[in-house]
Design an enzyme around this catalytic site. Structure first.
Site, PDB file in Angstrom:
ATOM      1  N   ARG A 162      52.938  33.325  39.442  1.00 19.40           N
ATOM      2  CA  ARG A 162      53.970  32.756  40.596  1.00 19.40           C
ATOM      3  C   ARG A 162      53.194  31.592  41.444  1.00 19.40           C
ATOM      4  O   ARG A 162      53.551  30.751  41.676  1.00 19.40           O
ATOM      5  CB  ARG A 162      54.489  34.087  41.087  1.00 19.40           C
ATOM      6  N   ALA A 183      41.925  33.396  44.542  1.00 21.53           N
ATOM      7  CA  ALA A 183      42.483  34.643  43.728  1.00 21.53           C
ATOM      8  C   ALA A 183      41.351  35.793  44.161  1.00 21.53           C
ATOM      9  O   ALA A 183      41.910  36.582  44.936  1.00 21.53           O
ATOM     10  CB  ALA A 183      42.401  34.272  42.378  1.00 21.53           C
ATOM     11  N   ARG A 184      40.479  35.910  43.465  1.00 25.71           N
ATOM     12  CA  ARG A 184      39.689  37.134  43.970  1.00 25.71           C
ATOM     13  C   ARG A 184      38.203  36.525  43.940  1.00 25.71           C
ATOM     14  O   ARG A 184      37.871  36.089  42.563  1.00 25.71           O
ATOM     15  CB  ARG A 184      39.860  38.523  43.104  1.00 25.71           C
ATOM     16  N   HIS A 191      39.222  34.715  53.450  1.00 28.34           N
ATOM     17  CA  HIS A 191      40.518  35.308  52.988  1.00 28.34           C
ATOM     18  C   HIS A 191      41.740  35.364  53.709  1.00 28.34           C
ATOM     19  O   HIS A 191      42.469  36.329  53.977  1.00 28.34           O
ATOM     20  CB  HIS A 191      40.219  37.056  52.556  1.00 28.34           C
ATOM     21  N   ILE A 192      42.301  34.299  53.741  1.00 29.37           N
ATOM     22  CA  ILE A 192      43.368  33.918  54.506  1.00 29.37           C
ATOM     23  C   ILE A 192      44.623  33.209  53.878  1.00 29.37           C
ATOM     24  O   ILE A 192      45.550  32.662  54.203  1.00 29.37           O
ATOM     25  CB  ILE A 192      43.117  32.890  55.980  1.00 29.37           C
ATOM     26  N   GLU A 223      33.545  41.265  49.846  1.00 23.42           N
ATOM     27  CA  GLU A 223      33.783  40.971  51.190  1.00 23.42           C
ATOM     28  C   GLU A 223      33.822  42.070  52.130  1.00 23.42           C
ATOM     29  O   GLU A 223      34.037  43.239  51.687  1.00 23.42           O
ATOM     30  CB  GLU A 223      35.415  40.626  51.181  1.00 23.42           C
TER      31      GLU A 223
HETATM   32  C1  GLV Z   1      45.751  39.047  49.099  1.00 21.81           C
HETATM   33  O1  GLV Z   1      44.491  38.879  48.767  1.00 21.81           O
HETATM   34  C2  GLV Z   1      46.664  39.722  48.088  1.00 21.81           C
HETATM   35  O2  GLV Z   1      46.200  40.087  46.879  1.00 21.81           O
HETATM   36  O3  GLV Z   1      47.898  39.790  48.326  1.00 21.81           O
END
Ligand code: GLV
Length: 321
Positions: free
Chosen positions: A159, A239-240, A287-288, A269
Site C-alpha cells: 500500500r 520502513a524498518r 521515526h515520524i 531505536e
Molecule cells: C510505524 O512504524 C508503523 O509500522 O506503523
C-alpha cells in the site's frame, strides 16, 4: 449480552485520546506511560484482556505469560508488527491486529519528502547555513538530482510503496519495483517494471524501501547493494531499520560510493548509530513516517476498534493472526 465493563485493556506505553476515549468508555484501562520500561510493562500486564503495543514494545512469550490466560488480543499501534512474536500469540490463541491504510498517505508523503531532502542535500545545506558557513550563492555547491527524468526503485510494492510510486510518477519518474508478487495493476497504471532486487538497484537513481522487517529482509541493503545503487544514487528508508546495514551505509556515505540517504528508521531505536549522525549527505528523522494528525488519530481509532471488536466477540477490522 456481553458484559465488557470490567475487562482490562493494558496500554504498554501511551495511546492518543482518539483511541483511549472509546476504550475508557467500555473497559478499565491501565497505561504504562511514555517512558515505561520493560519491567514496568511486565508489571502492569497482569490480568489484561487486551494488550496495546507499539513498535517500541516487544511482545514475546514472556510478556504474553505476564498478561496471563485471559489475554485475547494484542493490538499493535502500527502497521508493522515485527515487534510481535506471532507464533507465540498463535500458540496461546491470542489475536494480533495492526493499523493499515490510515497511515498510507502520511508515510508515502514522508518518503517523498526524504527523497527530495536527501536528493537535494537539504540537511547538509541547512547545517552549513545555521553554522554560519554559507559564503554566498555557489554554482557548484549542494548539487543534487531531480525526480523528473529519474528512475525510482520501489522495494516492496504494498500500500505505502504503491502510493509513493504514484507520487514519484506524477513528478515525472519512471518506476521500477521489486517484491514477492507481481502487481499488474501498478504496471498498467504507471508503466512500472518489476525487476529482481539487483537489477532494480542498478537501474534506479532513487531506491525507496517499503518492505516489512522479517528474517528474510534483515540487511537486505548491505555494502554490495549500496555499491549497486552507486555514487549518484539515493537510498530512502521509511520502513524498518533492520532492512539496512547501517555500518555499511555510513561507510558508503563517508567514502562517497553512495550519493545520499534519507532515513526515518534505525536498528535499535531510539539509538541512532554515531557514524550515521556524522555521515555526510544524510537526512535523519526520528521515526515520524505516520506522524500526521489524521494518520495518528486514525491509527489510535483503529487500535480501539480492533480491541473492542475482539473483546465483544466479533471479527476485528485488521487482523494479522
Ligand atoms: C510505524 O512504524 C508503523 O509500522 O506503523
Amino acid at each position: 449480552m456481553v458484559n465488557s465493563r470490567r475487562m482490562l485493556v493494558v496500554v504498554a506505553r501511551v495511546l492518543l485520546p482518539a483511541g483511549l476515549d472509546p476504550l475508557r468508555d467500555r473497559f478499565e484501562v491501565r497505561e504504562g506511560g511514555f517512558d515505561a520500561t520493560r519491567d514496568r510493562v511486565l508489571e502492569i500486564a497482569g490480568g489484561a484482556d487486551a494488550f496495546v503495543a507499539d513498535p517500541s514494545v516487544p511482545v514475546d512469550a514472556q510478556l504474553l505469560e505476564a498478561c496471563g490466560d485471559g489475554l485475547r488480543v494484542v493490538a499493535n499501534f502500527a502497521v508493522g508488527y515485527d515487534n510481535v512474536d506471532l507464533d507465540a500469540c498463535k500458540q496461546r490463541g491470542v489475536v494480533v491486529t495492526n493499523t493499515p491504510d490510515v497511515l498510507t498517505e502520511a508515510t508515502a508523503e514522508l518518503a517523498l519528502a526524504l527523497t527530495l531532502a536527501a536528493g537535494r542535500r537539504m540537511s547538509d545545506a541547512e547545517r552549513d547555513l545555521r553554522a554560519g558557513r554559507w559564503r554566498g550563492w555557489d554554482p557548484a555547491a549542494y548539487r543534487g538530482i531531480e525526480i523528473r527524468g529519474s528512475t525510482v526503485g520501489v522495494v516492496g510494492m504494498g500500500r505505502i510503496g504503491h502510493r509513493y510510486a504514484r507520487l514519484a510518477h506524477v513528478l515525472g519518474a519512471e518506476i521500477v519495483y521489486a517484491g514477492p508478487t507481481a502487481k499488474p495493476e501498478v504496471e498498467n497504471e504507471m508503466g512500472a517494471r518489476r525487476l529482481e532486487l539487483d537489477g532494480l538497484l542498478e537501474a534506479a537513481d532513487i531506491v525507496s524501501l517499503h518492505a516489512p522487517a522479517t528474517a528474510e529482509t534483515r540487511h537486505l541493503i548491505g555494502a554490495r547493494e549500496l555499491e549497486l545503487i552507486g555514487a549518484d544514487g539515493v537510498l530512502v528508508n521509511t520502513a524498518r531499520g533492520t532492512l539496512v546495514d547501517s555500518d555499511a551505509l555510513a561507510g558508503a556515505l563517508e567514502a562517497g560510493t553512495l550519493g545520499a540517504a534519507g532515513l526515518d528508521v534505525y536498528e535499535g531505536e531510539p539509538e541512532v548509530p554515531e557514524r550515521l549522525l556524522a555521515a555526510p549527505r544524510c537526512v535523519l528523522l526520528p521515526h515520524i513516517g505516520s506522524a500526521t494528525v489524521p494518520s495518528r488519530d486514525g491509527m489510535a481509532r483503529a487500535v480501539a476498534d480492533n480491541v473492542i471488536t475482539v473483546l465483544e466477540g466479533r471479527e476485528p477490522p485488521s487482523r494479522v493472526v
